[in-house]
Design a protein around this motif. Sequence first.
Motif, PDB file in Angstrom:
ATOM      1  N   LEU A 226       0.910  -1.182  -0.180  1.00 27.31           N
ATOM      2  CA  LEU A 226      -0.115   0.010  -0.129  1.00 27.31           C
ATOM      3  C   LEU A 226       0.740   1.218  -0.186  1.00 27.31           C
ATOM      4  CD1 LEU A 226      -2.808  -0.868   2.507  1.00 27.31           C
ATOM      5  CD2 LEU A 226      -3.017  -1.091  -0.027  1.00 27.31           C
ATOM      6  N   GLY A 227       0.400   2.222  -0.882  1.00 24.41           N
ATOM      7  CA  GLY A 227       1.078   3.566  -0.616  1.00 24.41           C
ATOM      8  C   GLY A 227       0.939   4.276   0.395  1.00 24.41           C
ATOM      9  N   GLN A 228      -0.303   4.042   0.987  1.00 19.49           N
ATOM     10  CA  GLN A 228      -0.620   4.684   2.253  1.00 19.49           C
ATOM     11  C   GLN A 228      -0.982   3.673   3.226  1.00 19.49           C
ATOM     12  OE1 GLN A 228      -0.852   7.887   3.277  1.00 19.49           O
ATOM     13  NE2 GLN A 228       0.554   8.862   1.735  1.00 19.49           N
TER      14      GLN A 228
ATOM     15  N   ARG B 171      -3.630   4.243   6.155  1.00 15.41           N
ATOM     16  CA  ARG B 171      -5.017   4.043   5.686  1.00 15.41           C
ATOM     17  C   ARG B 171      -5.857   3.026   5.227  1.00 15.41           C
ATOM     18  NH1 ARG B 171      -4.628   9.152   1.176  1.00 15.41           N
ATOM     19  NH2 ARG B 171      -3.871  10.629   2.682  1.00 15.41           N
TER      20      ARG B 171
ATOM     21  N   ASN C 278      -9.414   2.213   5.760  1.00 10.69           N
ATOM     22  CA  ASN C 278     -10.345   3.111   4.642  1.00 10.69           C
ATOM     23  C   ASN C 278     -11.443   1.770   4.052  1.00 10.69           C
ATOM     24  OD1 ASN C 278      -9.606   5.203   5.470  1.00 10.69           O
ATOM     25  ND2 ASN C 278      -8.831   6.080   3.456  1.00 10.69           N
ATOM     26  N   VAL C 279     -10.683   0.790   4.068  1.00  9.19           N
ATOM     27  CA  VAL C 279     -11.411  -0.357   3.138  1.00  9.19           C
ATOM     28  C   VAL C 279     -12.750  -0.735   4.125  1.00  9.19           C
ATOM     29  CG1 VAL C 279     -11.122  -2.559   2.140  1.00  9.19           C
ATOM     30  CG2 VAL C 279      -9.289  -1.202   1.789  1.00  9.19           C
TER      31      VAL C 279
ATOM     32  N   HIS D 247     -14.901   2.787   4.495  1.00  2.00           N
ATOM     33  CA  HIS D 247     -15.900   3.150   3.165  1.00  2.00           C
ATOM     34  C   HIS D 247     -16.272   1.815   2.337  1.00  2.00           C
ATOM     35  CE1 HIS D 247     -14.886   7.203   4.706  1.00  2.00           C
ATOM     36  NE2 HIS D 247     -13.581   6.939   4.291  1.00  2.00           N
ATOM     37  N   PRO D 248     -16.786   0.797   3.011  1.00  2.00           N
ATOM     38  CA  PRO D 248     -17.140  -0.345   2.432  1.00  2.00           C
ATOM     39  C   PRO D 248     -17.434  -0.136   0.924  1.00  2.00           C
ATOM     40  CG  PRO D 248     -18.852  -0.028   4.069  1.00  2.00           C
ATOM     41  CD  PRO D 248     -17.606   0.959   4.272  1.00  2.00           C
ATOM     42  N   THR D 249     -16.799  -0.784   0.028  1.00  2.00           N
ATOM     43  CA  THR D 249     -17.421  -0.657  -1.480  1.00  2.00           C
ATOM     44  C   THR D 249     -17.800  -2.070  -2.080  1.00  2.00           C
ATOM     45  OG1 THR D 249     -15.732   1.204  -1.191  1.00  2.00           O
ATOM     46  CG2 THR D 249     -16.607   0.695  -3.644  1.00  2.00           C
TER      47      THR D 249
ATOM     48  N   ASN E 297     -18.597  -3.127  -4.923  1.00  2.00           N
ATOM     49  CA  ASN E 297     -18.301  -3.201  -6.243  1.00  2.00           C
ATOM     50  C   ASN E 297     -16.825  -3.463  -6.383  1.00  2.00           C
ATOM     51  OD1 ASN E 297     -19.149  -0.042  -5.806  1.00  2.00           O
ATOM     52  ND2 ASN E 297     -17.194  -0.352  -7.116  1.00  2.00           N
ATOM     53  N   SER E 298     -16.061  -3.260  -5.402  1.00  2.00           N
ATOM     54  CA  SER E 298     -14.649  -3.718  -5.735  1.00  2.00           C
ATOM     55  C   SER E 298     -14.213  -5.160  -5.146  1.00  2.00           C
ATOM     56  CB  SER E 298     -13.918  -2.585  -4.677  1.00  2.00           C
ATOM     57  OG  SER E 298     -12.525  -2.960  -4.713  1.00  2.00           O
ATOM     58  N   MET E 299     -13.628  -5.620  -5.837  1.00  2.00           N
ATOM     59  CA  MET E 299     -13.248  -7.068  -5.665  1.00  2.00           C
ATOM     60  C   MET E 299     -12.288  -7.210  -4.429  1.00  2.00           C
ATOM     61  SD  MET E 299     -14.835  -9.430  -7.138  1.00  2.00           S
ATOM     62  CE  MET E 299     -16.277  -8.525  -7.509  1.00  2.00           C
ATOM     63  N   LEU E 300     -11.573  -6.103  -4.237  1.00  2.00           N
ATOM     64  CA  LEU E 300     -10.671  -6.109  -3.258  1.00  2.00           C
ATOM     65  C   LEU E 300     -11.215  -5.980  -2.035  1.00  2.00           C
ATOM     66  CD1 LEU E 300      -7.358  -5.914  -3.248  1.00  2.00           C
ATOM     67  CD2 LEU E 300      -7.488  -3.492  -2.936  1.00  2.00           C
ATOM     68  N   PHE E 301     -12.185  -5.254  -1.790  1.00  2.00           N
ATOM     69  CA  PHE E 301     -13.308  -5.251  -0.658  1.00  2.00           C
ATOM     70  C   PHE E 301     -13.610  -6.708  -0.163  1.00  2.00           C
ATOM     71  CE2 PHE E 301     -17.702  -5.318   0.908  1.00  2.00           C
ATOM     72  CZ  PHE E 301     -17.525  -4.688   1.972  1.00  2.00           C
TER      73      PHE E 301
END
Lengths: 389, 277
Positions: free
Chosen positions: A107-109, A112, A115-116, A119-121, A123-127
Amino acid sequence: MIEKALKGNKGYWAWLMFLLAIMGVGGMCYAQQFNYGLGITGMSRDVTWGLYISQFTFLVGVAAGGLMLVLPYYVHNYKAFGRITILGEFMAIAAVAMCLMFIIADLGQPMRAMNVMLHPTPNSMLFWDMIVLNGYLFLNIICGWQVLHAEYKGIKYPKWVKPFIYLSIPWAISIHTVTAFLYCGLPGRHFWLTAVLAPRFLASAFAAGPALLMVIALIMKKVANFDVGQEAKDKLVTIIGYAALVNFFLLGCEVFVGYYSNIPGHMHTLDYLFFGLGHGDHVFNNLVPFMRASVVMGVIGIITLFLSRVKKCDGMLAIACILIFISLWIDKGLGLVLGGFVPTPLEYVVEYVPSAVELGITAAVWATGFFILTILYKLVVSVKRVSES
Amino acid sequence: MDSKRRNFLKIAGLSAIAGIGAPSAFNMLLKGEALASGGHGAPAAQGEHGAAAVTGKRYGMVIDVKKFADNPGLAEQCVKTCHSIHNVPDFGNRKDEIKWVWAEKFQHTFPEHSQYKKNDGLNELPILTLCNHCDKPPCVRACPTKATFKNKDGIVAMDYHRCIGCRFCMAACPYGARSFNWRDPRGKDENGNPFIKELNPTFPTRMRGVVEKCNFCVERLAIGQIPACVEVASSAGALVFGDLNDPNSEVSEKLRSSFTIQRKPALGTHPSLFYII
């Protein structure tokens, strides 16, 4: 139970110290990366994922490989896996722990990372990957620990563990499927954009995970006098062998689709991985020796594997499993992720070479994984020795 | 007899419900698809599918490549202006490179347009390349924290304070439009020269470890200005910017009267950028 890990012979402590030394060096490398940024790695604007993410992808497979032991033992009541199943569950714990460390390292940050979850998302496979990986980690900690602890106490594990064991079976499939979905759902990356990616991930996982386990089991037989039994080994040979064959079959399917359809996008990465890809007046081919070695080692490994069962030779079996493991590590732990970035979406060819700092961090994460694994296996050996005597 | 009739009525009733319900349920499912398949998200094409009238803005741009060829140096001027007002750092190497807009060769911006015999002039053209502000952006789909998102006006924007730097969006973007801050953009090189040559205090600089890209000058649009590159290219008429959903806008007029192409249309991303070659 944990006190069992504090008693060991010289070899045990030397091994742990060796791993700690690597972890220490890697920690210093990470401090450098943390202060400078990910620019300290070999990654670039064009190859945006490197060793970290490729190791993560491979290790998800090693973790999922535990399924090949849990399924026969708990669902089909295959008693011969009595000693080795717990090893599979604990290997999954170590492997998922490594996966999570590799993601954080990438991770660059990193501060943070939460944040995953904040801010649950969906539509993102990473979530989803975050959910299934953490879920699988906890499932294996619960199941592995409870079962071993019950054995330590000389009782049967509590009934409530059973549903978690059953849940861990489809969950193992899910971790590697979702990890494949990270890649195969991206438009414009032709090499990854294939429906057989998830099946291929699973096939290679079911070969690589048990192959590593077999090697460790053979080492434990030598150094800790802990034998998983001939029947278990024979059965594992079948599992590793067929899974590796399915993996190579699916690779063959990819090669056929690419070259017979003659669609440039489908051939480029395969060209790059196995033959070298020309761009301008230069041929880029830094992964070719690795990928060719992967195929050769895979083929020799599978043949040796089945021969070793006929000859009942542990040495041969170990060599076969090491060959298959390295073959699959190159295939997925190098070629799949790095190759997918070549050529770039604008059809430039940019190669990636990991930096020393990056290699140090990678080695440290592996060392941490083996550290966890060693402690857990030490517990297993100690408990089993008491309960079985 | 009675029971048979009962059963018949039951089945008939159920079939009727299914008959009425299924198509509408199907329609609901397909609605998104129908909208998406309506060409490049152009309002006229969407209307044909009987969808609701398009409301709101959708910003888009027409890039007239010939005009750039006629005005040597114009593309570079656009790039320079954009990068300077947006505090885009220059690290002086390809590995760490950050770019929001750049001039590219035809074969790279349009790699799928390969042919055996090509117009010799084609590869000499400076093709302005930037974020496509897709209607179906793969980067937004991939982002695990909604740090990149699509505005109501069609602009795909970034929240640099939420980005965790996983670079999933960079793998997802089929246009190579995204850059990552591999090192501190606010820093200096070995000779003490800052990576951001001249700081524009009215636009935020970024921090290390986040992704960035063209924002269609959302900060300028907010105060009634047109994007910086469009302003630079306006005298030559090389860039036309406006609301694609407004049939009377200059950009809509241009799209009606010219043959345009888009990058990788087969991927279904529905870019908001159109090229006149």
